[in-house]
Design an enzyme around this catalytic site. Sequence first.
Site, PDB file in Angstrom:
ATOM      1  N   GLU A 126      -2.502   4.507   3.159  1.00 47.79           N
ATOM      2  CA  GLU A 126      -1.903   3.813   2.017  1.00 47.79           C
ATOM      3  C   GLU A 126      -0.424   3.536   2.266  1.00 47.79           C
ATOM      4  OE1 GLU A 126      -2.836   5.978  -1.571  1.00 47.79           O
ATOM      5  OE2 GLU A 126      -4.951   5.398  -1.475  1.00 47.79           O
ATOM      6  N   GLU A 273     -12.112   6.290   0.806  1.00 49.84           N
ATOM      7  CA  GLU A 273     -11.988   7.357  -0.184  1.00 49.84           C
ATOM      8  C   GLU A 273     -12.551   6.888  -1.517  1.00 49.84           C
ATOM      9  OE1 GLU A 273      -8.040   8.954  -0.763  1.00 49.84           O
ATOM     10  OE2 GLU A 273      -7.548   8.794   1.383  1.00 49.84           O
TER      11      GLU A 273
END
Length: 504
Positions: A126, A273
């Site tokens: 991220e 995820e």
Amino acid sequence: MGESMAAAAASLFAFLLVAALVFAASADENAFIGVNIGTDVSNMPSPTQVVALLKSQTIHHVRLFDADTAMLLALANTGIKVIVSVPNDQLLGIGQSNATAANWVSRNIVAHVPTTNITAIAVGSEVLSAIPNAAPVLISAMKFIHAALVAANLDSQVKVSTPHSSSIILDSFPPSQAFFNHTWNPVMVPLLQFLQSTGSYFMLNVYPYYDYMQSNGVIPLDYALFQSLPPNKEAVDANTLLHYTNVFDAVVDAAYFSMSYLNCTNVPVVVTETGWPSKGESSEPDATMDNADTYNSNLIRHVLNNTGTPKHPGIAVSTFIYELYNEDLRPGSVSEKNWGLFDAKGMPVYVLHLAGSGAVLANDTTNQTYCVAKDGADEKLLQAALDWACGPGKVDCSPLLQGQPCYGPDTVAAHATYAFDTYYHQTGMAPGACYFNGVASISTTNPNHGSCLFPGSSGSYNRTITNSSALAPPLNSTTSGSPAYNCWIACFTITTLLTAAAFL
């Protein structure tokens, strides 16, 4: 000039062909479910214990948040497919130095392949949303890593990508109007070109829990949990007339549409995820074990059915659940520490309900959990619970008699474990069926020993409680000296009958 144009056209054709083949291949492949393995755990299990749990749960795909040597060695010769990661704190050094990247690949990939089945490298995590100041080196880091793989002749086996938060997608519903934050176009355009040219995939973290929590009631809980909705409650994209029955599909399609607006239509999405917390603060009333079970059970069925998404039906959306263990050392709210499927002892946090989903996460624990006597439990309480199970609990305890397969070891705890587990499975592993006044606990370790086969271990136990009386040895039985039968042979005392209700 003509020759150069022809060469350029040929090069473009080859590029588009590779991209098309990658996307077509994803349509032919079956989707899989994997798990993330975080390590912010007090009393973190050893790598060999982690691998033992993975094997027992038939987990064949994992993602590591680093490239820990001990973990990679433990995964060797298991066949488990592994995504390793370049942590964010190493990104700058690798993105600024081809030599540093080559050294990283040599130490963490070349040294372990092929005995450890490494299939991808996640470069950072991220980055655009978590450490935006590192964005300028992200593409170079990915290219340097890939160049090192090419030099080692591993680029066809090990793909390179980087996981993104879904927050970089703006205006995510309807999906057809979604687009990446334009601020990141100077990064996203070359990144997508890199993924296309190398046959890699777009890694996306999808968290319907946070979408639901931040929607101020706009998103229904059932829509976030993959629960069935009446047709008039389904979300419809007015531009495409595609129907969305869950948040997960809508976010994945928002990523596909966002890529298409940057002229990238051939890169598949892999969800690196997703999950649901099993516990939260008072301000997080929907972070519960029931909701975590519902989300992950429905997610697994949805992914393994290979239904794809409304925009790309039939295209695999392989997914990694966040996460294997509860990470109690993670900073932040209670929910941050409670995304795991298991605790550090390997005990399921909750029982997934995966009937009909095939062989995955034998934490399809409907057949792979056992009820055992708790270590250190008071022997008198164990005895009382054993008496109840073999009497009012209607467990057939005859295999525990002297001369029978489960007589040894002749201890209260061993005999109680047989009785507890039998009761647990003949009730269909109902909530509360493995409590017994606090002296029993759930285990994922098969308690079979020698010729003693526990009824629940085959996964085919008849879960109907019979009305017949529990078998008991005659009063002159040679087992009368056995500590596990003193109360049982004497029938049932008033105390046992009065406390029976407490065991359920």
